[in-house]
Design an enzyme around this catalytic site. Structure first.
Site, PDB file in Angstrom:
ATOM      1  N   ASN A   1       0.857  -1.178   0.000  1.00 22.53           N
ATOM      2  CA  ASN A   1       0.000   0.000   0.000  1.00 22.53           C
ATOM      3  C   ASN A   1       0.899   1.235   0.000  1.00 22.53           C
ATOM      4  OD1 ASN A   1      -2.276  -1.667   0.263  1.00 22.53           O
ATOM      5  ND2 ASN A   1      -2.146  -1.631   2.483  1.00 22.53           N
TER       6      ASN A   1
ATOM      7  N   HIS B   1       6.451  -1.375   3.592  1.00 17.47           N
ATOM      8  CA  HIS B   1       6.220  -2.727   4.094  1.00 17.47           C
ATOM      9  C   HIS B   1       5.380  -3.520   3.109  1.00 17.47           C
ATOM     10  CE1 HIS B   1       2.925  -0.217   5.688  1.00 17.47           C
ATOM     11  NE2 HIS B   1       2.169  -1.314   5.731  1.00 17.47           N
ATOM     12  N   LEU B   2       5.640  -4.812   3.085  1.00 18.50           N
ATOM     13  CA  LEU B   2       4.878  -5.750   2.268  1.00 18.50           C
ATOM     14  C   LEU B   2       3.907  -6.485   3.171  1.00 18.50           C
ATOM     15  CD1 LEU B   2       7.523  -5.280   0.611  1.00 18.50           C
ATOM     16  CD2 LEU B   2       7.310  -7.634  -0.156  1.00 18.50           C
ATOM     17  N   HIS B   3       2.680  -6.646   2.680  1.00 19.16           N
ATOM     18  CA  HIS B   3       1.696  -7.509   3.337  1.00 19.16           C
ATOM     19  C   HIS B   3       1.756  -8.856   2.626  1.00 19.16           C
ATOM     20  CE1 HIS B   3      -0.691  -4.355   5.507  1.00 19.16           C
ATOM     21  NE2 HIS B   3      -0.121  -3.587   4.569  1.00 19.16           N
TER      22      HIS B   3
ATOM     23  N   GLY C   1      -4.059   3.306   0.894  1.00 21.40           N
ATOM     24  CA  GLY C   1      -4.343   2.575   2.129  1.00 21.40           C
ATOM     25  C   GLY C   1      -3.162   2.420   3.067  1.00 21.40           C
ATOM     26  N   GLN C   2      -2.054   3.124   2.814  1.00 21.39           N
ATOM     27  CA  GLN C   2      -0.887   3.018   3.700  1.00 21.39           C
ATOM     28  C   GLN C   2      -1.184   3.733   5.013  1.00 21.39           C
ATOM     29  OE1 GLN C   2       2.762   4.588   2.076  1.00 21.39           O
ATOM     30  NE2 GLN C   2       3.987   3.770   3.749  1.00 21.39           N
TER      31      GLN C   2
END
Length: 114
Positions: free
Chosen positions: A87, A100-102, A93-94
């Protein structure tokens, strides 16, 4: 490190996290608001505010983050598939200004995501 960054504080050990992965470049831990049976965050130890701030010099780090996501997915037996999401910015949506990776898996992922 950014002194006011939540993820930098986790990296420094000032805020606890259940680290499921750690190496010289990144850490992985469960998301506090999981959206799938497996929902982990993979964050670089280097503070980069977002994907929008990535430069060519970050290419090896980005490759490492994606390889780490694949490694964690294998160890979590996500053989049926998984999703890796980044994001970026408010409209993307961050919610934490640290790249960072989801890593999401353990269920069927619909498209479009929302």
């Amino acid at each position: 490190m950014a002194t006011d960054c939540l993820f930098c504080k986790i990296i420094e050990g000032k805020i606890p996290a259940n680290r499921v992965h750690e190496d010289e470049l990144c850490i992985g831990f469960p998301d506090i608001n999981p959206q799938a049976p497996v929902h982990l965050l993979i964050i670089p130890k280097q503070h980069i505010a977002s994907q929008a701030k990535v430069a060519a010099e970050h290419t090896p780090l980005l490759g490492h983050l994606l390889a780490t996501a694949a490694e964690i997915a294998r160890t979590r037996k996500l053989d049926g598939g998984y999703r890796v999401v980044v994001n970026t910015g408010d409209d993307g949506g961050q919610t934490v200004n640290h790249l960072h990776l989801h890593l999401l898996g353990g269920r069927h992922m619909d498209w479009p995501p929302g």
